[in-house]
Scaffold this active site. Structure first.
Site, PDB file in Angstrom:
ATOM      1  N   HIS B 160     -31.125-102.219 -71.005  1.00 32.34           N
ATOM      2  CA  HIS B 160     -30.901-101.877 -72.515  1.00 32.34           C
ATOM      3  C   HIS B 160     -31.359-103.169 -73.222  1.00 32.34           C
ATOM      4  O   HIS B 160     -30.860-104.205 -73.145  1.00 32.34           O
ATOM      5  CB  HIS B 160     -29.553-101.193 -72.815  1.00 32.34           C
ATOM      6  N   ASP B 237     -23.123-103.999 -66.934  1.00 32.56           N
ATOM      7  CA  ASP B 237     -23.273-103.110 -68.220  1.00 32.56           C
ATOM      8  C   ASP B 237     -22.815-101.552 -67.849  1.00 32.56           C
ATOM      9  O   ASP B 237     -23.668-100.775 -67.229  1.00 32.56           O
ATOM     10  CB  ASP B 237     -24.361-103.291 -68.848  1.00 32.56           C
ATOM     11  N   GLN B 240     -23.401 -96.401 -69.185  1.00 31.54           N
ATOM     12  CA  GLN B 240     -23.711 -95.135 -68.546  1.00 31.54           C
ATOM     13  C   GLN B 240     -23.312 -94.839 -67.463  1.00 31.54           C
ATOM     14  O   GLN B 240     -23.115 -93.571 -67.067  1.00 31.54           O
ATOM     15  CB  GLN B 240     -25.437 -95.043 -68.541  1.00 31.54           C
ATOM     16  N   LYS B 263     -19.437 -92.680 -75.029  1.00 29.60           N
ATOM     17  CA  LYS B 263     -20.457 -92.113 -73.965  1.00 29.60           C
ATOM     18  C   LYS B 263     -19.636 -91.418 -72.933  1.00 29.60           C
ATOM     19  O   LYS B 263     -20.177 -90.896 -71.870  1.00 29.60           O
ATOM     20  CB  LYS B 263     -21.221 -93.201 -73.404  1.00 29.60           C
ATOM     21  N   CYS B 401     -34.529 -97.579 -76.313  1.00 29.38           N
ATOM     22  CA  CYS B 401     -34.008 -98.920 -76.301  1.00 29.38           C
ATOM     23  C   CYS B 401     -34.180 -99.743 -75.138  1.00 29.38           C
ATOM     24  O   CYS B 401     -33.510-100.747 -74.909  1.00 29.38           O
ATOM     25  CB  CYS B 401     -32.413 -98.991 -76.845  1.00 29.38           C
TER      26      CYS B 401
END
Lengths: 150, 443
Positions: B160, B237, B240, B263, B401
């Site tokens: 991202h 990261d 998600q 999220k 993104c």
């Protein structure tokens, strides 16, 4: 469905499938790149301006049906127009796609451009419809920097 | 169709497609997983989310844009209302009851996050605005002191922008170099290439756990092991991944792990940076202000202990509390059960999309979750999105993104379906019906 049909009119779908003046214009003396970072639409417009008149115009690029059709219809409308007329049409087109319904629009005067009146019901798509116009505006103003819709 | 009819409960009288899917199930899954799918009550879960009851453009909302943000269960909404109705006060400073109560609730949320990630201490849990701020914090605070000219930062081709740009800024400041781990056509990292890129100059490897555009689940444990062998630090990261797969930061072994509250059914404006204590201890503060100090004179300031050293100013108190509530909600359903349910809907969705003429899936890793990115021949994703919206189906269209991913596949954009625990096979059917309309209009 009716609003969708209003947006995706036959004329728009036709120009999307078979864009007019979709080529690089070798004789162009004005050109500019336009970019919509939100959806990744890209357009380059080429203009041949002689004595204040757009004698030829073309475009290249990739984008959604609305942006492609808008660029295509725009080239057919602007060919043969004076720079001043083009600027006037740019303003009218902008009003057409952003009008909130309270203003009376002169559909006759807008001619072919009137097919884009459905866009105003889809605020997220206004930038798609106006990208090519902003790019022509920049090309005529001889702006060096690529224009973006942001 | 009413919203209730859209929810197809697993185990219900099976139309033809379910039979086919069951055959797939038998081949692809063990019995244990099947059992979990069958006990998962998606109707009850949908009932927890008030927003899902609404109609858009006169159609029941089919919300398939969960990678952008998830909807919130009533108890998360209630937690925010309750905080402002009963508890609101500033934290870590008041002698009065409300401040003590607010402080306790805020710190209890930290304990929930610590348990959720299996961190070894609450000192390792820093509340931030979101995943983006967490990565910026590490790049700024850790990166500025540990990187110099010629040092290397490894990211992957599927990152991202928020896991690219902070490192680019760091490179500009320090003279470090950003290197990119390539991916294959399915959307898997090329691990051989990764190993070749790892070298004595590699200082940090920062990769996404679950790709927001492709759905790929990266082998973060192996990535971390290899990076550590090369003497590099690792940031994962997890924006998600946390709503879809169980995460254990000690098992992964990563040095930093970042995620966003919104999220995972929590509010926006709150996120988490996990960092190993010894690393956080050695790092300089990210921002200065109140709460992050233990004493201030005009000559010298002593910083507060972890994690407060990184939490300057009055934080997002209700956000942290509501994030705790959201995590407890997820834990109550169980991430294993959520993962099994989502996999069922994902596999069904992939199958239905591939049956739709002109559809190409982007991102076909065997290790994936939640995401179905696709392109429809002859129709730009933006047009797909507009038409689906009129059918009540909310998806994301564009570059998500991740412009380097779009470039990798030579496409300007995709249409993206991203699932959450409340999505159903029936909603996939609504999506596919919507796509038929798209084809109708464009044919």
């Amino acid at each position: 469905m009716s609003e969708l049909r209003e947006l995706y009119q036959e004329v728009i779908l036709d120009h999307n499938k078979k864009p007019r003046n979709f080529r690089v214009l070798e004789t162009a003396n004005h050109h500019a790149d336009g970019h919509n970072p939100l959806c990744g639409d890209n357009v380059t417009v080429y203009l041949d301006v002689e004595d204040g008149v757009i004698t030829d115009i073309s475009f290249q690029g990739s984008g959604c049906a609305i942006s492609k059709a808008s660029a295509s219809v725009m080239t057919t409308v602007l060919k043969g127009k004076s720079v001043a007329e083009a600027e006037d049409l740019f303003n009218q087109f902008h009003e057409l796609v952003t009008a909130d319904g309270s203003e009376e629009l002169d559909a006759d005067h807008l001619g072919k451009l009137a097919v884009f009146s459905g866009v105003r019901e889809f605020p997220a798509r206004v930038k798609c419809a106006s990208l090519a116009w902003h790019t022509v505006h920049a090309a005529l103003a001889a702006t060096e920097k690529p224009v973006t819709t942001e | 169709m009413t919203p209730a009819q859209l929810g197809v409960r697993a185990g219900q009288t099976a139309p033809e497609w379910q039979e086919t899917a069951r055959e797939e199930d038998k081949r692809m899954r063990n019995g244990e997983l099947n059992k979990r799918v069958n006990t998962f009550d998606v109707d009850a879960i949908r009932n927890d989310f008030p927003i899902l009851k609404q109609c858009v453009h006169g159609r029941p909302l089919v919300y398939l844009d969960n990678a952008a943000t998830t909807q919130k269960p009533q108890e998360v909404i209630d937690a925010i209302v309750r905080y402002y109705t009963e508890t609101n006060a500033n934290i870590h400073r008041g002698v009065h009851l409300l401040s003590e109560k607010a402080t306790k609730e805020h710190e209890d949320a930290r304990k929930i996050v610590k348990r959720f990630l299996n961190a070894s201490s609450t000192q390792e849990i820093v509340f931030v605005r979101g995943c983006t701020e967490a990565i910026n914090l590490v790049a700024d605070s850790w990166g500025s002191e540990n990187l110099g000219p010629g040092d290397e930062i490894l990211v992957s081709n599927m990152e991202h922008h928020s896991n690219i740009v902070p490192w680019q800024l760091l490179c500009q400041r320090t003279g470090a170099v950003l290197k990119v781990i390539p991916i294959d056509d399915a959307g898997d990292l090329l691990m051989d290439e990764y190993q070749k890129l790892l070298g004595p100059r590699t200082k940090i490897v920062s990769v996404v756990h679950l790709s927001n555009a492709l759905g790929t689940i990266n082998p973060v444990r192996e990535i971390t092991r290899l990076a550590h062998e090369a003497g590099a630090r690792v940031l994962i990261d997890g924006a998600q991944s946390v709503p879809h797969i169980p995460v254990d930061v000690q098992d992964i072994g990563c040095d930093f792990f970042a995620f966003s509250g919104h999220k995972i059914y929590g509010p926006t404006g709150i996120g988490v940076l996990y960092g190993k204590r010894e690393l956080l201890e050695a790092m300089r503060p990210y921002q200065g202000g109140g709460d992050m100090i233990s004493s201030v004179t005009f000559e010298e300031t002593t910083y507060n202990a972890l994690p407060y050293k990184f939490e300057a100013g009055t934080p997002n108190i209700e956000g942290a509390i509501a994030l705790g509530t959201a995590i407890e909600y997820v834990e109550r359903i169980g991430l294993e059960a959520i993962a099994a349910h989502e996999r069922d809907v994902l596999e069904y969705g992939a199958q239905r999309l591939l049956e739709t003429p002109g559809v190409t899936l982007i991102g076909t890793s065997r290790h994936k979750a939640s995401i179905l990115s696709f392109v429809l021949e002859g129709v730009h994703p933006h047009d797909v999105g507009t038409i689906l919206d009129q059918e009540g189906v909310a998806i994301r269209t564009g570059h998500h993104c991740v412009q380097p991913v779009m470039k990798r596949y030579g496409i300007p954009a995709t249409a993206r379906v991203s699932l959450a625990c409340y999505n159903t096979r029936g909603e996939i059917d609504a999506l596919v019906a919507g796509l038929k309309k798209v084809v109708e209009i464009f044919s």
